[in-house]
Design a protein around this motif. Structure first.
Motif, short mmCIF file in Angstrom:
data_model
loop_
_atom_site.label_atom_id
_atom_site.label_comp_id
_atom_site.label_asym_id
_atom_site.label_seq_id
_atom_site.Cartn_x
_atom_site.Cartn_y
_atom_site.Cartn_z
N PRO A 61 13.49 -1.25 -6.11
CA PRO A 61 12.09 -1.62 -6.28
C PRO A 61 11.84 -2.30 -7.63
CG PRO A 61 12.35 0.78 -6.06
CD PRO A 61 13.71 0.20 -6.04
N GLN A 62 11.00 -3.33 -7.62
CA GLN A 62 10.64 -4.02 -8.88
C GLN A 62 9.20 -3.70 -9.21
OE1 GLN A 62 11.63 -7.88 -6.98
NE2 GLN A 62 12.07 -8.48 -9.07
N TRP A 63 8.93 -3.30 -10.44
CA TRP A 63 7.58 -2.95 -10.86
C TRP A 63 6.71 -4.21 -10.91
CZ3 TRP A 63 5.17 1.60 -11.48
CH2 TRP A 63 3.91 1.57 -12.12
N ILE A 64 5.58 -4.21 -10.20
CA ILE A 64 4.69 -5.37 -10.27
C ILE A 64 3.25 -4.96 -10.58
CG2 ILE A 64 6.01 -6.93 -8.77
CD1 ILE A 64 4.07 -6.09 -6.50
N GLY A 65 3.08 -3.74 -11.08
CA GLY A 65 1.74 -3.29 -11.47
C GLY A 65 0.83 -3.18 -10.27
N VAL A 66 -0.43 -3.62 -10.44
CA VAL A 66 -1.42 -3.44 -9.37
C VAL A 66 -1.46 -4.62 -8.40
CG1 VAL A 66 -2.90 -1.89 -10.68
CG2 VAL A 66 -3.25 -4.37 -10.83
N ASN A 67 -0.44 -5.47 -8.44
CA ASN A 67 -0.45 -6.68 -7.60
C ASN A 67 -0.67 -6.40 -6.13
OD1 ASN A 67 -0.18 -8.46 -9.60
ND2 ASN A 67 1.81 -9.29 -8.97
N ASN A 68 -0.04 -5.34 -5.62
CA ASN A 68 -0.21 -5.03 -4.19
C ASN A 68 -1.67 -4.79 -3.87
OD1 ASN A 68 2.46 -5.21 -3.33
ND2 ASN A 68 2.92 -3.14 -4.07
N TYR A 69 -2.36 -4.09 -4.78
CA TYR A 69 -3.76 -3.77 -4.53
C TYR A 69 -4.62 -5.02 -4.62
CZ TYR A 69 -2.26 1.07 -4.71
OH TYR A 69 -1.62 2.24 -4.45
N VAL A 70 -4.26 -5.92 -5.54
CA VAL A 70 -4.99 -7.17 -5.67
C VAL A 70 -4.78 -8.04 -4.42
CG1 VAL A 70 -5.20 -9.30 -7.01
CG2 VAL A 70 -4.86 -7.11 -8.18
N ASN A 71 -3.53 -8.09 -3.94
CA ASN A 71 -3.22 -8.90 -2.76
C ASN A 71 -4.01 -8.44 -1.54
OD1 ASN A 71 -1.44 -10.48 -4.12
ND2 ASN A 71 0.39 -9.38 -3.44
N MET A 72 -4.22 -7.12 -1.48
CA MET A 72 -4.94 -6.55 -0.36
C MET A 72 -6.33 -7.17 -0.22
SD MET A 72 -4.82 -2.49 0.04
CE MET A 72 -3.31 -2.16 -0.79
N VAL A 73 -6.98 -7.34 -1.35
CA VAL A 73 -8.34 -7.87 -1.35
C VAL A 73 -8.35 -9.27 -0.73
CG1 VAL A 73 -10.32 -8.46 -2.80
CG2 VAL A 73 -8.88 -6.51 -3.39
N GLN A 74 -7.27 -10.02 -0.95
CA GLN A 74 -7.22 -11.40 -0.44
C GLN A 74 -6.62 -11.50 0.95
OE1 GLN A 74 -4.74 -12.81 -3.52
NE2 GLN A 74 -6.40 -13.13 -4.99
N ASP A 75 -6.21 -10.37 1.50
CA ASP A 75 -5.50 -10.38 2.79
C ASP A 75 -6.51 -10.25 3.93
OD1 ASP A 75 -4.00 -9.94 5.03
OD2 ASP A 75 -2.77 -8.34 4.18
N ASP A 76 -6.69 -11.33 4.69
CA ASP A 76 -7.68 -11.32 5.79
C ASP A 76 -7.37 -10.23 6.81
OD1 ASP A 76 -8.89 -13.43 4.62
OD2 ASP A 76 -7.94 -14.96 5.88
N THR A 77 -6.08 -10.10 7.13
CA THR A 77 -5.71 -9.13 8.16
C THR A 77 -6.01 -7.71 7.70
OG1 THR A 77 -3.95 -10.66 8.72
CG2 THR A 77 -3.89 -8.53 9.78
N PHE A 78 -5.88 -7.47 6.39
CA PHE A 78 -6.22 -6.14 5.86
C PHE A 78 -7.67 -5.80 6.17
CE2 PHE A 78 -8.34 -3.96 2.32
CZ PHE A 78 -7.68 -2.75 2.32
N TRP A 79 -8.58 -6.73 5.90
CA TRP A 79 -10.00 -6.48 6.17
C TRP A 79 -10.27 -6.36 7.65
CZ3 TRP A 79 -12.53 -4.61 2.36
CH2 TRP A 79 -12.19 -4.97 1.05
N LYS A 80 -9.58 -7.23 8.41
CA LYS A 80 -9.72 -7.18 9.87
C LYS A 80 -9.29 -5.79 10.37
CE LYS A 80 -9.93 -8.78 14.10
NZ LYS A 80 -11.11 -9.30 14.74
N ALA A 81 -8.14 -5.32 9.88
CA ALA A 81 -7.60 -4.02 10.32
C ALA A 81 -8.57 -2.89 9.94
CB ALA A 81 -6.23 -3.77 9.71
N LEU A 82 -9.15 -3.02 8.76
CA LEU A 82 -10.10 -2.00 8.30
C LEU A 82 -11.31 -1.95 9.24
CD1 LEU A 82 -9.76 -0.19 5.86
CD2 LEU A 82 -11.22 -1.73 4.56
N GLY A 83 -11.83 -3.13 9.58
CA GLY A 83 -12.99 -3.20 10.47
C GLY A 83 -12.68 -2.62 11.84
N VAL A 84 -11.53 -3.02 12.38
CA VAL A 84 -11.12 -2.53 13.70
C VAL A 84 -11.01 -1.01 13.68
CG1 VAL A 84 -9.17 -2.46 15.31
CG2 VAL A 84 -9.95 -4.65 14.40
N THR A 85 -10.42 -0.48 12.59
CA THR A 85 -10.20 0.96 12.51
C THR A 85 -11.52 1.72 12.43
OG1 THR A 85 -8.14 0.47 11.37
CG2 THR A 85 -8.92 2.73 11.27
#
Lengths: 307, 418
Positions: A61-85
């Motif tokens: 694993p490579q440390w990338i800080g909060v990047n994953n959490y930041v990417n989530m905000v820009q991920d359309d499918t993430f929001w779509k999945a949240l809405g569906v759920t």
């Protein structure tokens, strides 16, 4: 009758003996304790660490800080999945609770062979999300399925609509499948209903209460702790729902059945973005916690405990 | 208490350290459908009968297989012999998870004396040989000749262009009311790969940091699918949301005149349709003749994991796959053409009708094939899912072909640089 015993001063030997009993106690729960630490705590906190890394399960694993959490905000499918759920949870939980309660009420009446019915109604929950169910669902709700056949017969026109395959209805077919899995809540309701003292109903009968009044003013309040338990369980399980969507629709069509847990699985095990998947899991944990806390807080006003 | 703990711990450690016994079975792993699993299990039993080496098999469906192998690789517990796909092997080699087989070949433990060097070059990375080609396969257009003849139409030729094929599919539907081709297979991302190659393009550029095709190519492709879909010549897009299994696809039930498939899967259809429709006809993907857009791909690699405990037994397994006469007569070329020239000609002289067709096709197809594409980048799976999404969106009428094409390109370029 109570007797007051004055405690003798604790001797060195006695203290050692007590420590030994404590140790023996720990020794007895050791298998469970090891299980908890090795299989739950360690992986859980490791996943928290992984959520701050880029990790493909093969390399380190490579440390990338909060990047994953930041990417989530820009991920359309993430929001779509949240809405569906959310849609899935808000529709499924009340529906499943209601159907479980309704069936439980019927199954607590005195009829011959009621035990057999209780078993039969539990069967769908055992089948769960299996491939066979996926195929049956596709057959029942497909273009040429039984469901359309019934509509055609009733309406007298040829009706062809793929309920499980169309964007507008696919999620509802999964919610229906979820309702069908009411077995375990139902069993808990059955045992809850059986514990309500018969004297309550007798008193109501003397007062001339009708069946609805008996249900509304005796069964429901007396059952409220069980409802509360099933509600919390239901919410948590609905947020984690996964296998039905994976096996039947695989999130399609056009992500209209992309449940959050399925999206986590895809990111983690199809695209091998383990870090991102771990980060999403923690978001799901926070969401579930918020809902659970909310339900717990609200319970003061509607859950009645006997004592 | 301390003593008790110490004893417990010691016992646990001892249990973990028991040396690998000499007669421990070799762990082998593969992915496959139910019918493939049956073939591999029988093959493995033949292997045990011939060599006396016991085996322990781990097999799953395609998707689950890679999840499991990845997890086992992370845990340093990969099976001794693993089947690798062209899409994944490079990643595993780069991470040092596979064993270089060169010493085993030199020691004669894997006998490649009847194998042409070109047949194993796909498994060579740097100086090492990390996988032995299990056989070759390729994409194919399978045509139900009986259905086509019943409609009074002609089976496509290898020289048919893509546009002619689209018209043929629609014409067949208009004549018969049946499907011209099967959408379950038509949505395969690899078919688009061939389509791009027909335009002199690839899915990815050489650096693999951007797509290798133009917006026009993808737009044209989406438009053609939409044209067939809207004409009713393939099933409604809503009907392919749930994958009902190959055996239930319209083509397998003689409700579609043709389908795109892989030579390995062709036998599944051929067997199902043999009694009712006779032999199928096999053609190259329409439009590939002039541009030689087809490719011959290693169907699978047989590899040995770097952490393998039973290296010699795993090597014997691979050797038996490559050189075992009885076993290859049993497999009958259904896993691709054997790489050993000796075995290949032995098998060819004993083929049944169905397999002979695939053998002949592979030879014909090679004439219309050019260089194999470079192994796909890691983001390929994700991009493949997005491809299906965008294609679905076009067929549902939620996006125009051009909008969807642009979206896929943007998505791909972002994923490739992540």
């Amino acid at each position: 009758m109570t007797t007051i015993v004055k405690r003798p001063p604790v001797s060195q030997a006695a203290r050692a003996r007590r420590r030994n009993t404590n140790l023996a106690g720990y020794a007895f729960i050791l298998p469970w304790l090891i299980g908890l630490i090795v299989f739950t705590s360690v992986p859980m906190f490791y996943s928290l660490y992984l959520s701050f890394t880029k990790y493909d399960a093969l390399g380190a694993p490579q440390w990338i800080g909060v990047n994953n959490y930041v990417n989530m905000v820009q991920d359309d499918t993430f929001w779509k999945a949240l809405g569906v759920t959310f849609k899935y949870v808000f529709l499924l939980v009340p529906l499943r609770l209601a159907s479980a309660l309704a069936v439980a009420l019927v199954l607590t009446t005195n009829h011959k062979g009621i035990g057999l019915y209780r078993t039969v109604y539990y069967v769908p929950s055992l089948l769960g999300g299996s491939v066979a169910i996926a195929i049956i669902w596709a057959r029942i709700f497909g273009s040429n399925g039984a469901f359309n056949g019934i509509i055609s017969a009733l309406s007298g026109t040829v009706f062809s609509f793929n309920w499980v395959g169309e964007i507008s209805t696919a999620l509802y077919s999964l919610i229906l499948l979820g309702c069908w899995h009411f077995g375990s809540s139902m069993l808990i309701f059955v045992s809850g209903i059986k514990q309500i003292p018969a004297s309550y109903y007798e008193a109501a009968l003397l007062d001339g209460a009708n069946p609805w009044q008996k249900f509304r003013y005796i069964t429901l309040p007396a059952l409220s702790p069980v409802i509360f338990f099933n509600l919390v369980q239901g919410i948590i399980n609905a947020f984690k729902a996964f296998s039905e969507a994976l096996i039947i629709t695989d999130g399609g069509p056009l992500n209209s059945t992309m449940l959050f847990a399925l999206y986590i699985y895809k990111q983690g095990f199809s695209y091998f973005k383990m870090g991102y998947a771990c980060a999403m899991s923690w978001v799901l944990l926070v969401i579930i916690s918020i809902f659970s806390i909310f339900v717990f807080k609200s319970s003061d006003s509607w859950v009645h405990y006997e004592s | 208490m301390k003593k008790l703990l110490a004893v417990l711990l010691a016992a646990m450690m001892l249990a973990a350290c028991v040396p690998a016994l000499a007669d421990e079975p070799v762990r082998v792993a593969w992915w496959g459908s139910e019918s493939s699993n049956k073939v591999y299990l029988t093959f493995s039993d033949m292997f045990t009968a011939a060599t006396g080496i016991e085996y322990e098999a781990e097999y799953l469906s395609w998707g689950d297989y890679w999840t499991k192998i990845n997890t086992l690789a992370a845990a340093n517990d990969m099976p001794d012999m693993v089947r690798m796909d062209y899409a994944y092997i490079k990643n595993y080699v780069d991470k040092g998870l596979l064993l270089d087989l060169t010493p085993l070949v030199e020691a004669g433990k894997i006998n490649l004396s009847d194998v042409a060097d070109s047949a194993i070059s796909g498994g060579r990375f740097g100086d090492g040989l990390y996988g032995i080609n299990a056989g070759s396969n390729g994409l194919v257009l399978a045509v139900n000749a009986k259905l086509v003849a019943d409609a009074g139409m002609e089976v496509p030729t290898n020289e048919m262009t893509w546009d002619e094929y689209v018209d043929w599919v629609i014409a067949y539907h208009e004549k018969t009311g049946l499907l011209g081709t099967d959408l379950f297979n038509l949505k395969d991302f690899n078919l688009y790969r061939v389509f791009a190659r027909q335009h002199g393009e690839e899915l990815y550029n050489e650096a693999q940091d951007a797509v290798g095709y133009s917006l026009e190519t993808l737009t044209k492709y989406f438009s053609d699918l939409k044209k067939m879909h809207d004409a009713g010549a393939v099933q409604n897009v809503a009907d392919v949301t749930v994958d009902i299994g190959k055996e239930n696809y319209p083509f397998a039930k003689a409700e579609a005149a043709s389908t795109v498939t892989v030579t390995d899967s062709y036998t599944t259809y051929a067997k199902l349709l043999y009694d009712s429709c006779g032999l199928l006809e096999l053609r190259i993907i329409p439009g590939s003749a002039e541009t030689k857009a087809m490719f011959v791909k290693p169907s699978q690699f047989l590899s040995i994991s770097a952490n393998a405990e039973q290296v010699d037994k795993a090597a014997a397994y691979i050797d038996y796959w490559t050189n075992g006469e009885d076993a290859n007569l049993y497999i009958n070329g259904t896993r691709g053409i054997p790489i050993s020239a000796k075995i290949s000609s032995l098998v060819a002289s004993n083929l049944d009708d169905i397999s002979a067709l695939a053998f002949d096709y592979m030879q014909v197809m090679a004439e219309y094939a050019s260089d194999l594409y470079a192994p796909d980048p890691v983001a390929h799976t994700e991009i493949g899912d997005e491809f299906i999404s965008q294609m679905t969106s076009v067929l549902f009428g939620n996006a125009t072909p051009e909008e969807a094409a642009q979206k896929l390109i943007d998505f791909s370029n972002k994923a490739l640089n992540n």
